[in-house]
Design an enzyme around this catalytic site. Structure first.
Site, PDB file in Angstrom:
ATOM      1  N   SER A 188       0.853  -1.176   0.000  1.00  0.00           N
ATOM      2  CA  SER A 188       0.000   0.000   0.000  1.00  0.00           C
ATOM      3  C   SER A 188       0.899   1.239   0.000  1.00  0.00           C
ATOM      4  CB  SER A 188      -0.944  -0.016   1.197  1.00  0.00           C
ATOM      5  OG  SER A 188      -1.799   1.112   1.184  1.00  0.00           O
ATOM      6  N   SER A 189       0.644   2.194   0.880  1.00  0.00           N
ATOM      7  CA  SER A 189       1.436   3.426   0.935  1.00  0.00           C
ATOM      8  C   SER A 189       1.070   4.204   2.181  1.00  0.00           C
ATOM      9  CB  SER A 189       1.160   4.290  -0.298  1.00  0.00           C
ATOM     10  OG  SER A 189       1.692   5.596  -0.139  1.00  0.00           O
TER      11      SER A 189
ATOM     12  N   LYS B 263      -5.361   3.433  -1.723  1.00  0.00           N
ATOM     13  CA  LYS B 263      -4.364   2.798  -0.867  1.00  0.00           C
ATOM     14  C   LYS B 263      -4.930   2.518   0.524  1.00  0.00           C
ATOM     15  CE  LYS B 263      -0.976   2.096  -3.612  1.00  0.00           C
ATOM     16  NZ  LYS B 263      -0.739   0.686  -4.037  1.00  0.00           N
TER      17      LYS B 263
ATOM     18  N   TYR C 173      -5.180   8.348  -5.353  1.00  0.00           N
ATOM     19  CA  TYR C 173      -4.165   7.448  -4.808  1.00  0.00           C
ATOM     20  C   TYR C 173      -4.368   7.211  -3.313  1.00  0.00           C
ATOM     21  CZ  TYR C 173       0.554   5.555  -3.980  1.00  0.00           C
ATOM     22  OH  TYR C 173       1.613   4.760  -3.636  1.00  0.00           O
TER      23      TYR C 173
END
Length: 254
Positions: A138-139, A157, A153
């Site tokens: 993920s981030s 995520k 985004y």
């Protein structure tokens, strides 16, 4: 520490560059047989040749996680080539940075639906393995707002983390673990921050200064965390989101 990976069969999406390639290389070095995919055939062939040259068993295929038939076909082929699947790493992202509808559609189709398609295709093989492990990349953008503009985004995520947490609960009784790794700013040539350094140096410097460690991370640093979570050494770790950001984020990690 012996991670207990020797002889395990691992499948990685987006495995020819950046974090995905680092995961492939470390898993292979730990004794895994590896299968990985990407969209560009020439990059897949080059990566297979390089990994095979180390003595590891490697299989590569071209696949698009945004295309259900494509990714399901690759997973089936990978399982046949390896003789099963013990580990799945879902690594692909559309990197949707905008708020336009096209960015949202690409992000949902690749980051959310692509991860789901990849996992669902691999689940029968992971269940058969008896102690399967799933790791999704993920981030930190999924756990902390990092910009003043709305971005697809961040949203997708966050959804990946939620999906993996649900998977962990749903499949714990089948011996399948599911975890997430959320990287911070990761630098490599040709990657997002590598390109930003060239094309928008002011933005690159801005985010570099936000790193309290004084630098951005490397793909290998993220890959080591992912490989640990995928390994039998993390046998009682499931449903977690491991943040690998060098203290970049401001949130308290409960």
């Amino acid at each position: 520490m012996d991670l207990g990976l020797k002889g395990k069969k691992a499948v990685i999406t987006g495995g020819t560059r950046g974090i995905g390639r680092a995961i492939v290389d470390i898993l292979a070095a730990e004794g895994c047989d590896v299968a990985f995919c990407a969209r560009k055939e020439d990059e897949v062939k080059a990566a297979v040749q390089a990994v095979s040259a180390t003595g590891a068993k490697a299989y590569g295929g071209t696949a698009d996680v945004g295309d259900g038939d494509s990714i399901r076909g690759f997973i089936a082929d990978a399982a046949a080539k390896l003789g099963g699947i013990d580990i799945l790493v879902a690594n692909v992202s559309a990197m949707g940075g905008g708020n336009e509808e096209s960015a949202w559609r690409a992000s949902v189709e690749v980051d959310i639906m692509g991860t789901m398609r990849t996992v669902e295709a691999a689940l029968p093989f992971l269940e058969k393995a008896g102690n399967g492990a799933i790791v999704a990349i993920s981030s930190v953008s999924g756990i902390e707002i990092s910009a003043d503009t709305v971005r697809s985004y961040n949203t997708v995520k966050a959804a990946v983390v939620a999906y993996m947490s649900n998977l962990a609960k749903a499949h714990a009784g089948k011996g399948i673990r599911a975890n997430t790794v959320s990287p911070g700013t990761i630098y490599f040539e040709g990657g997002v921050w590598g390109r930003t350094k060239i094309n928008d140096p002011a933005r690159y410097e801005h985010f570099l200064k936000k790193n309290r460690a004084g630098r951005m991370g490397t793909p290998e640093e993220v890959a080591r965390a992912a490989v640990f979570l995928a390994s039998p050494a993390a046998s009682f770790v499931s449903g977690t989101n491991l943040v690998v950001d060098g203290a970049y984020t401001n949130r308290i990690q409960f």
